[in-house]
Design a protein around this motif. Structure first.
Motif, PDB file in Angstrom:
ATOM      1  N   ARG A 156      45.123  87.805 -17.989  1.00  0.00           N
ATOM      2  CA  ARG A 156      46.291  88.635 -18.294  1.00  0.00           C
ATOM      3  C   ARG A 156      47.378  87.879 -19.069  1.00  0.00           C
ATOM      4  O   ARG A 156      47.958  88.437 -20.018  1.00  0.00           O
ATOM      5  N   GLU A 199      41.925 100.358 -18.835  1.00  0.00           N
ATOM      6  CA  GLU A 199      40.955  99.477 -18.202  1.00  0.00           C
ATOM      7  C   GLU A 199      39.884 100.298 -17.498  1.00  0.00           C
ATOM      8  O   GLU A 199      40.170 101.312 -16.872  1.00  0.00           O
ATOM      9  N   CYS A 227      35.858  97.913 -20.833  1.00  0.00           N
ATOM     10  CA  CYS A 227      37.151  97.245 -20.986  1.00  0.00           C
ATOM     11  C   CYS A 227      37.615  96.799 -19.601  1.00  0.00           C
ATOM     12  O   CYS A 227      38.112  97.606 -18.816  1.00  0.00           O
ATOM     13  N   LEU A 228      37.433  95.509 -19.306  1.00  0.00           N
ATOM     14  CA  LEU A 228      37.764  95.004 -17.976  1.00  0.00           C
ATOM     15  C   LEU A 228      39.253  94.737 -17.836  1.00  0.00           C
ATOM     16  O   LEU A 228      39.860  95.045 -16.811  1.00  0.00           O
ATOM     17  N   TYR A 229      39.860  94.152 -18.867  1.00  0.00           N
ATOM     18  CA  TYR A 229      41.301  93.885 -18.872  1.00  0.00           C
ATOM     19  C   TYR A 229      41.881  94.357 -20.189  1.00  0.00           C
ATOM     20  O   TYR A 229      41.268  94.196 -21.251  1.00  0.00           O
ATOM     21  N   ARG A 230      43.094  94.887 -20.130  1.00  0.00           N
ATOM     22  CA  ARG A 230      43.702  95.457 -21.331  1.00  0.00           C
ATOM     23  C   ARG A 230      45.218  95.301 -21.305  1.00  0.00           C
ATOM     24  O   ARG A 230      45.856  95.520 -20.266  1.00  0.00           O
ATOM     25  N   GLU A 231      45.786  94.917 -22.424  1.00  0.00           N
ATOM     26  CA  GLU A 231      47.224  94.910 -22.630  1.00  0.00           C
ATOM     27  C   GLU A 231      47.471  95.699 -23.907  1.00  0.00           C
ATOM     28  O   GLU A 231      47.113  95.251 -25.012  1.00  0.00           O
ATOM     29  N   SER A 251      42.263  92.888 -25.469  1.00  0.00           N
ATOM     30  CA  SER A 251      41.351  93.300 -24.400  1.00  0.00           C
ATOM     31  C   SER A 251      40.322  92.227 -24.107  1.00  0.00           C
ATOM     32  O   SER A 251      40.030  91.379 -24.961  1.00  0.00           O
ATOM     33  N   ARG A 284      36.140  93.613  -9.889  1.00  0.00           N
ATOM     34  CA  ARG A 284      36.987  92.798 -10.741  1.00  0.00           C
ATOM     35  C   ARG A 284      37.297  91.460 -10.082  1.00  0.00           C
ATOM     36  O   ARG A 284      37.374  90.439 -10.768  1.00  0.00           O
ATOM     37  N   ASP A 320      41.561  87.490 -13.304  1.00  0.00           N
ATOM     38  CA  ASP A 320      42.806  88.224 -13.502  1.00  0.00           C
ATOM     39  C   ASP A 320      43.975  87.303 -13.867  1.00  0.00           C
ATOM     40  O   ASP A 320      44.684  87.530 -14.852  1.00  0.00           O
ATOM     41  N   TYR A 355      36.373  92.588 -22.937  1.00  0.00           N
ATOM     42  CA  TYR A 355      35.264  93.494 -22.666  1.00  0.00           C
ATOM     43  C   TYR A 355      34.104  92.719 -22.052  1.00  0.00           C
ATOM     44  O   TYR A 355      33.869  91.558 -22.392  1.00  0.00           O
TER      45      TYR A 355
END
Length: 237
Positions: A96, A138, A122-126, A111, A86, A92, A113
């Protein structure tokens, strides 16, 4: 027929052994905190004796840990490699805040992807703060051929399937119950400073409330997020 050491490792210069070890790690799903020897044998198709030998090597390098309860758990090396993977993207601090902004304004989940072969990750997710929501974690791997983000990644990755040209022309994709009948999503491509595809930025929600009007609003917000991100990514290149 069970898959096992029916061919010599030396025949393929040790690749068979590596394949089996990686296949053992691939047995773990998102919800698996630990697997027994019997369950690993069931999922992998390997003999228990084979698993014990593979697990000993994986334990030695920190890929697996065997607890006092006898269950095998994923080890810290995987966490370290995942963190390094990552950090390679160095996104990041940029992604985010945008995901949080999307969630605050849409009330749904957001997200980023990326594509890995024939899958999307899914690399980043809220996740949405709502009690009833489309929830993912994630690192989860999903099909590339379904879902708005999967189709964006495929289309902008040289895809020539039906609809790919329209996605490239329109600059987004919308999915209604493709992977999950209860979920709708809208996704747009995110490009880096030199024009390479980084991933697909998406908002997803339960289909009964993420209706056409809300999807249009989400698409507008996604495009604004991409514009901000691409400006920052261009400046950083």
């Amino acid at each position: 027929m069970r898959q096992d050491e029916t061919e010599s490792d030396t025949k393929n210069n040790g690749v068979d052994a590596v394949d089996r070890a990686l296949s053992l790690l691939a047995c773990y799903g998102e919800e698996d905190r630990g697997l027994s020897l019997a369950e690993l044998a069931r999922r992998s198709g390997f003999y228990k004796s084979t698993i014990l030998r593979l697990a000993a090597s994986l334990e030695r390098f920190g890929y697996l840990i065997r607890g006092e309860d006898g269950l095998y758990r994923l080890g810290p090396t995987l966490w370290r490699l995942g963190s390094a993977y990552r950090r390679h993207f160095d996104l990041d601090g940029l992604i985010r805040p945008e995901l949080k902004n999307l969630v605050e304004k849409t009330g749904e989940s957001a997200s980023l992807y990326i594509r890995e072969g024939d899958s999307r990750v899914c690399l980043y997710r809220e996740n949405s703060p709502k009690a009833v929501r489309h929830h993912l974690v994630e690192g989860q791997r999903l099909p590339l051929n379904s879902g708005a983000s999967g189709r964006v990644l495929r289309a902008h990755g040289g895809g020539d399937a039906a609809g790919d040209e329209n996605i490239r022309a329109n600059g987004h994709a919308i999915s209604l119950g493709e992977r999950d009948p209860d979920v709708a999503a809208v996704a747009v491509p995110l490009f880096g400073g030199n024009g390479e595809l980084i991933g697909a930025l998406a908002v997803s929600g339960l289909i009964y409330r993420f209706d056409e009007t809300r999807r249009a609003e989400a698409l507008h917000l996604l495009k604004a997020s991409v514009e901000r991100l691409q400006l920052l990514l261009g400046n950083d290149m």
